[in-house]
Design a protein around this motif. Structure first.
Motif, short mmCIF file in Angstrom:
data_model
loop_
_atom_site.label_atom_id
_atom_site.label_comp_id
_atom_site.label_asym_id
_atom_site.label_seq_id
_atom_site.Cartn_x
_atom_site.Cartn_y
_atom_site.Cartn_z
N UNK A 58 -4.62 70.13 2.65
CA UNK A 58 -5.48 71.17 2.11
C UNK A 58 -6.92 70.66 2.08
N UNK A 59 -7.85 71.58 2.06
CA UNK A 59 -9.25 71.22 1.90
C UNK A 59 -9.48 70.78 0.45
N UNK A 60 -9.86 69.51 0.29
CA UNK A 60 -10.13 68.96 -1.04
C UNK A 60 -11.38 68.10 -1.03
N UNK A 61 -12.14 68.16 0.07
CA UNK A 61 -13.32 67.31 0.21
C UNK A 61 -14.40 67.68 -0.80
N UNK A 62 -15.15 66.67 -1.20
CA UNK A 62 -16.26 66.86 -2.14
C UNK A 62 -17.39 67.58 -1.43
N UNK A 63 -18.00 68.55 -2.08
CA UNK A 63 -19.09 69.29 -1.47
C UNK A 63 -20.32 68.41 -1.24
N UNK A 64 -20.41 67.29 -1.94
CA UNK A 64 -21.51 66.36 -1.68
C UNK A 64 -21.41 65.80 -0.26
N UNK A 65 -20.19 65.70 0.25
CA UNK A 65 -20.03 65.20 1.62
C UNK A 65 -20.59 66.20 2.63
N UNK A 66 -20.56 67.49 2.30
CA UNK A 66 -21.16 68.50 3.17
C UNK A 66 -22.68 68.33 3.20
N UNK A 67 -23.27 68.06 2.04
CA UNK A 67 -24.72 67.85 1.98
C UNK A 67 -25.14 66.64 2.80
N UNK A 68 -24.37 65.56 2.70
CA UNK A 68 -24.67 64.36 3.47
C UNK A 68 -24.54 64.62 4.96
N UNK A 69 -23.56 65.43 5.32
CA UNK A 69 -23.36 65.79 6.73
C UNK A 69 -24.57 66.54 7.29
#
Length: 266
Positions: A58-69
């Motif tokens: 399932x999608x459980x990634x931290x949204x901070x990782x999206x910002x870093x991306x």
């Protein structure tokens, strides 16, 4: 992160951030259109998406990782020493909008398509109930029923993508709560983003998100140049719709006008 270089001399770079649950391979047509029109393309998969989704339940990634991306994507685009356009679709558009609210992004302009600010399709009723019960339920899984059939009315795209094993809509409640918070914070913040040209395009028959929230967000921004286009009869995924050639030409015209305004010969 992948780079597709322009066919011939490049006039600019476009960095593309896709929406939730999908991956960069769904953008093959658009990437080729930009390449053949003189743009380098830089794109990858959001954390937890694409090939990385194969190993995840399932999608459980931290949204901070999206910002870093997004930071990494823009940095990679700037390495060409050409004007950079940042384009986000769906959740990707919301992530770009939120990033611009937090800091300045070094780019010539921003293109936003079908932002997620107020969803019309929600996770299951059970998930909605559990989401208010605190951190103990954060790992509970649910399905966010955003189907390919709801994204586009283009039958060719539907038949190609309906069995896509990399398109995954299983989520944890922790992820869903973060999504809800992101949309709320982005849509309600009163301060304007940095003053740069913005093109926002929405779909008249969007089944995923309410376009009126996106238009209201754009109207609040104190910008010198904004362009808003609602595509009649279209579904959410504008660059997959039967009208996608027209959508691309409209986008390209906006980009060329921006380049002229900053002194580039198009």
């Amino acid at each position: 992160m992948w780079k597709w270089e322009a066919d011939g001399q490049a006039k600019a770079v476009i960095a593309i951030i896709h929406s939730a649950y999908e991956h960069h391979r769904r953008y093959a047509w658009l990437i080729e259109k930009f390449r053949s029109s003189g743009f380098h393309v830089v794109m990858g998969d959001l954390p937890g998406h694409g090939e990385a989704a194969r190993a995840k339940n399932a999608h459980d990634e931290d949204f901070k990782s999206y910002n870093a991306y997004i930071d990494q994507l823009v940095e990679a685009s700037l390495s060409y020493n050409l004007p950079v356009f940042v384009m986000g679709h769906g959740l990707g558009a919301t992530l770009v909008m939120h990033a611009l609210q937090e800091k300045s992004i070094e780019c010539a302009a921003v293109i936003l398509t079908s932002p997620w600010l107020h969803l019309q399709i929600h996770a299951s009723k059970l998930s909605s109930a559990l989401s208010s019960m605190g951190k103990l339920t954060g790992n509970v899984k649910s399905t966010h029923e955003v189907t390919i059939k709801q994204l586009t009315r283009n039958y060719d795209v539907y038949t190609q993508d309906k069995d896509d094993h990399l398109y995954k809509t299983t989520i944890t409640l922790k992820w869903y709560r973060e999504l809800q918070n992101l949309m709320k914070v982005t849509s309600t913040k009163s301060e304007s983003i940095q003053n740069l040209p913005v093109l926002m395009m929405t779909a008249e028959r969007d089944k995923i998100t309410d376009r009126t929230y996106s238009r209201h967000w754009l109207q609040k921004q104190q910008l010198s140049e904004i362009q808003y286009k609602e595509w009649e009869n279209c579904f959410h995924d504008l660059f997959h719709e039967p009208e996608r050639e027209d959508v691309f030409l409209y986008t390209e015209s906006f980009m060329n006008n921006v380049l002229r305004s900053i002194g580039y010969i198009v």
